[in-house]
Design a protein around this motif. Structure first.
Motif, PDB file in Angstrom:
ATOM      1  N   LEU A 126       0.819  -1.206   0.000  1.00 40.01           N
ATOM      2  CA  LEU A 126       0.000   0.000   0.000  1.00 40.01           C
ATOM      3  C   LEU A 126       0.855   1.258   0.000  1.00 40.01           C
ATOM      4  O   LEU A 126       1.976   1.274   0.530  1.00 40.01           O
TER       5      LEU A 126
ATOM      6  N   GLU B 112       0.214   6.463   2.707  1.00 42.13           N
ATOM      7  CA  GLU B 112      -0.970   7.158   3.204  1.00 42.13           C
ATOM      8  C   GLU B 112      -1.988   6.204   3.795  1.00 42.13           C
ATOM      9  O   GLU B 112      -2.712   6.553   4.736  1.00 42.13           O
ATOM     10  N   TRP B 113      -2.051   4.968   3.252  1.00 44.07           N
ATOM     11  CA  TRP B 113      -3.078   4.014   3.669  1.00 44.07           C
ATOM     12  C   TRP B 113      -2.528   2.887   4.533  1.00 44.07           C
ATOM     13  O   TRP B 113      -3.248   1.958   4.865  1.00 44.07           O
TER      14      TRP B 113
ATOM     15  N   ASP C 117      -1.629   1.336   7.915  1.00 42.60           N
ATOM     16  CA  ASP C 117      -2.012   1.525   9.308  1.00 42.60           C
ATOM     17  C   ASP C 117      -0.773   1.468  10.203  1.00 42.60           C
ATOM     18  O   ASP C 117       0.209   0.787   9.897  1.00 42.60           O
TER      19      ASP C 117
ATOM     20  N   GLN D 289      -9.622  -3.456   4.738  1.00 46.62           N
ATOM     21  CA  GLN D 289     -10.443  -2.280   4.494  1.00 46.62           C
ATOM     22  C   GLN D 289      -9.684  -1.118   3.858  1.00 46.62           C
ATOM     23  O   GLN D 289     -10.304  -0.186   3.343  1.00 46.62           O
ATOM     24  N   ASN D 290      -8.347  -1.130   3.893  1.00 45.80           N
ATOM     25  CA  ASN D 290      -7.572  -0.073   3.249  1.00 45.80           C
ATOM     26  C   ASN D 290      -7.108  -0.451   1.849  1.00 45.80           C
ATOM     27  O   ASN D 290      -6.435   0.343   1.186  1.00 45.80           O
TER      28      ASN D 290
ATOM     29  N   PRO E 196     -14.553  -2.266   0.960  1.00 39.32           N
ATOM     30  CA  PRO E 196     -14.506  -1.385  -0.208  1.00 39.32           C
ATOM     31  C   PRO E 196     -15.549  -1.730  -1.268  1.00 39.32           C
ATOM     32  O   PRO E 196     -15.859  -0.886  -2.117  1.00 39.32           O
TER      33      PRO E 196
ATOM     34  N   ARG F 228     -13.333   2.518   9.672  1.00 38.34           N
ATOM     35  CA  ARG F 228     -13.293   3.249   8.417  1.00 38.34           C
ATOM     36  C   ARG F 228     -12.824   2.348   7.282  1.00 38.34           C
ATOM     37  O   ARG F 228     -12.088   1.380   7.506  1.00 38.34           O
ATOM     38  N   THR F 229     -13.262   2.682   6.085  1.00 36.74           N
ATOM     39  CA  THR F 229     -12.727   2.094   4.862  1.00 36.74           C
ATOM     40  C   THR F 229     -11.996   3.219   4.140  1.00 36.74           C
ATOM     41  O   THR F 229     -12.627   4.106   3.551  1.00 36.74           O
ATOM     42  N   ARG F 230     -10.677   3.215   4.273  1.00 36.25           N
ATOM     43  CA  ARG F 230      -9.867   4.365   3.885  1.00 36.25           C
ATOM     44  C   ARG F 230     -10.413   5.615   4.573  1.00 36.25           C
ATOM     45  O   ARG F 230     -10.401   5.681   5.795  1.00 36.25           O
ATOM     46  N   ASP F 231     -10.939   6.589   3.828  1.00 37.14           N
ATOM     47  CA  ASP F 231     -11.384   7.826   4.470  1.00 37.14           C
ATOM     48  C   ASP F 231     -12.891   7.894   4.656  1.00 37.14           C
ATOM     49  O   ASP F 231     -13.446   8.954   4.956  1.00 37.14           O
TER      50      ASP F 231
ATOM     51  N   PRO G 180      -7.034   8.791  11.419  1.00 31.82           N
ATOM     52  CA  PRO G 180      -6.549   9.355  10.160  1.00 31.82           C
ATOM     53  C   PRO G 180      -5.283  10.189  10.370  1.00 31.82           C
ATOM     54  O   PRO G 180      -5.053  10.739  11.455  1.00 31.82           O
TER      55      PRO G 180
END
Length: 329
Positions: free
Chosen positions: A22, A25-26, A28, A72-73, A110, A136-139, A169
């Motif tokens: 990834l 940014e995504w 974790d 989820q990301n 997603p 969350r799923t990304r944002d 985030p």
């Protein structure tokens, strides 16, 4: 006394590879402990080391779930492919030791329709007992209407969803959890307190969005004694009328939400959870492998908690067994 742990994690090689690929940014903050060192080895093991840790802690059964942040990301295609592969791997591990393992499905949020279909397959064909979700799923927050097919499927199946923390985030981490050096910043944003505020907000968002009003049979498990929210329900109930809920926020904690310790073996928190939500809404968990209870810790905690024998058995395994018995296979 049979003790069942509800937040006991694993990873697969395929998921680890996808996490590492990834964009930063995504990724974790849990990537490092989940892919390096002792915790990474323990997450990947379904054999002797895991069973030995269970015996040491006094845990009879682990309900296995993919560690945070699940799939989820990931991009939708990868998430869908990995939810199937991960759930098949989990079902195989359970078939090998059905006396010691149960499981919560991994869902490709997603693609919510695919996730809902996979939840049905996982429950009705693989024998899993619900699913693990992250806030969350990304944002995108999981209360957004696009994700409601997942809640509709879970409610129809009467299969519980475990809502687990994930890292806040990046913008939130920068604003609230930075300035002390990388190690302290990461700890403050995760197990120090950030995970729990983040997950607690997600629980409240689910309630305020009307998910439980729309799907009254939906049952959600929340770890860490309610992720901060349980201690402020008297204040939070001021949102009831503004959100036009059918019931007070606190009421959903007595009808739609189960609580678990996630390895925080605190008698004070147990007493508070019992007073606020009732003993019938409390499950047990050790948060393997990220929390290491003292030898016999699970059994000693329940034995010394000042509970009646009946209430002790409910928390140890009875409430979970009752919840699973209602699942529509």
């Amino acid at each position: 006394m049979k003790i069942i742990g509800l937040e006991e994690h694993f990873v697969t090689r395929g998921v680890v590879d996808a996490w590492c690929a990834l964009e930063p940014e995504w990724q974790d903050l849990s990537l490092t402990p989940s892919t390096r060192g002792d915790s990474a080895r323990r997450l990947a093991d379904f054999g002797d080391e895991r069973l030995a840790a269970m015996a040491k802690a006094g845990l009879d059964v682990q309900v296995l779930s993919l560690s945070t942040p699940g799939v989820q990301n990931l991009i939708p295609a990868d998430a869908v492919a990995l939810q199937t592969a991960t759930n098949d791997t989990l079902a195989e591990a359970i078939r090998a030791r059905p006396d010691r393992f149960q499981g919560l499905a991994t869902l490709a949020t997603p693609r919510p329709a695919a996730a809902a279909a996979e939840l049905e397959r996982a429950v009705t064909e693989l024998g899993l007992n619900g699913a693990m979700l992250f806030g969350r799923t990304r944002d995108r927050n999981m209360d957004e209407p696009e994700f409601w097919p997942i809640y509709e499927a879970a409610a129809a199946l009467k299969a519980p969803l475990h809502l687990h923390p994930q890292s806040p985030p990046a913008a939130v981490r920068g604003a609230y959890y930075s300035g002390y050096g990388p190690r302290v910043d990461a700890a403050l944003a995760t197990h120090g307190i950030g995970w729990h505020y983040d997950s607690g907000v997600q629980v409240l968002r689910l309630i305020l969005s009307g998910v439980f009003d729309r799907f009254p049979d939906l049952q959600v498990i929340v770890g860490h004694w309610g992720e901060m929210v349980l201690f402020y329900l008297d204040r939070i109930d001021s949102l009831n009328e503004l959100a036009e809920l059918r019931r007070p926020v606190s009421d959903y904690f007595r009808t739609n939400i189960f609580l678990a310790p996630s390895g925080i073996l605190s008698r004070r928190y147990l007493r508070w959870a019992t007073e606020v939500a009732g003993v019938d809404r409390i499950l047990f968990s050790t948060d393997y492998p990220f929390v290491a209870p003292p030898p016999g810790g699970a059994r000693a905690f329940l034995a010394e908690a000042g509970l009646s024998d009946a209430d002790r058995l409910k928390i140890a395994s009875g409430n979970w067994d009752r919840l699973c018995a209602s699942i529509r296979r």
